[in-house]
Design a protein around this motif. Structure first.
Motif, PDB file in Angstrom:
ATOM      1  N   GLY A  23       0.835  -1.283  -0.086  1.00 37.30           N
ATOM      2  CA  GLY A  23      -0.039   0.124   0.039  1.00 37.30           C
ATOM      3  C   GLY A  23       0.725   1.322  -0.103  1.00 37.30           C
ATOM      4  N   TRP A  24       2.195   1.189  -0.282  1.00 38.28           N
ATOM      5  CA  TRP A  24       3.081   2.284  -0.298  1.00 38.28           C
ATOM      6  C   TRP A  24       2.966   3.000  -1.733  1.00 38.28           C
ATOM      7  N   CYS A  25       2.405   2.485  -2.670  1.00 36.43           N
ATOM      8  CA  CYS A  25       1.910   3.103  -3.790  1.00 36.43           C
ATOM      9  C   CYS A  25       0.572   2.500  -4.293  1.00 36.43           C
ATOM     10  N   ASP A  26      -0.278   3.569  -4.767  1.00 33.73           N
ATOM     11  CA  ASP A  26      -1.725   3.160  -5.066  1.00 33.73           C
ATOM     12  C   ASP A  26      -1.888   2.087  -6.290  1.00 33.73           C
ATOM     13  N   SER A  27      -0.634   1.972  -7.018  1.00 39.04           N
ATOM     14  CA  SER A  27      -0.829   1.183  -8.108  1.00 39.04           C
ATOM     15  C   SER A  27       0.791   0.553  -8.798  1.00 39.04           C
ATOM     16  N   GLY A  28       0.668  -0.488  -9.526  1.00 39.14           N
ATOM     17  CA  GLY A  28       1.992  -0.906  -9.906  1.00 39.14           C
ATOM     18  C   GLY A  28       2.783   0.332 -10.780  1.00 39.14           C
ATOM     19  N   GLY A  29       1.872   0.988 -11.583  1.00 38.39           N
ATOM     20  CA  GLY A  29       2.302   2.104 -12.354  1.00 38.39           C
ATOM     21  C   GLY A  29       3.087   3.103 -11.443  1.00 38.39           C
ATOM     22  N   ALA A  30       2.414   3.594 -10.345  1.00 37.52           N
ATOM     23  CA  ALA A  30       2.902   4.591  -9.366  1.00 37.52           C
ATOM     24  C   ALA A  30       4.246   3.703  -8.896  1.00 37.52           C
ATOM     25  N   ALA A  31       4.314   2.473  -8.556  1.00 36.84           N
ATOM     26  CA  ALA A  31       5.510   2.022  -7.662  1.00 36.84           C
ATOM     27  C   ALA A  31       6.655   1.835  -8.589  1.00 36.84           C
ATOM     28  N   LYS A  32       6.457   1.723 -10.409  1.00 35.44           N
ATOM     29  CA  LYS A  32       7.434   1.605 -11.062  1.00 35.44           C
ATOM     30  C   LYS A  32       8.127   3.072 -11.353  1.00 35.44           C
TER      31      LYS A  32
END
Length: 70
Positions: A23-32
Motif C-alpha cells: 500500500g506504499w503506492c496506489d498502483s503498480g504504475g505508481a510503484a514503477k
C-alpha cells in the motif's frame, strides 16, 4: 519494531509488486515510477530495477517507511 512482509511459499517478490502490496503506492504504475525516480532503497542502496527480485532477509525502504522481507 520494523514492519515485515511475508513471502509465504514464494521464493521472491518483484520490487514494484511489493510497494503495491504494502500500500506504499496506489498502483503498480505508481510503484514503477517511484523506483525509476530512485526513491526506493533495497538494503540501503537505491534500486532502479522495477522487477528486481526481493528475497528473504532484504530490507526495503521508501518514503520514510521500511520493512524486512521474511
Amino acid at each position: 519494531t520494523m514492519n515485515q512482509f511475508s513471502l509465504e511459499d514464494h521464493p521472491h517478490v518483484a520490487l514494484c509488486d511489493l510497494l503495491k502490496f504494502e500500500g506504499w503506492c496506489d498502483s503498480g504504475g505508481a510503484a514503477k515510477i517511484a523506483i525509476e525516480q530512485g526513491r526506493v532503497k533495497v538494503d540501503g542502496n537505491v534500486e532502479t530495477r522495477k522487477r528486481c527480485k526481493i528475497t528473504r532477509g532484504q530490507v526495503v525502504s521508501f518514503a520514510g517507511q521500511q520493512l524486512t522481507v521474511v
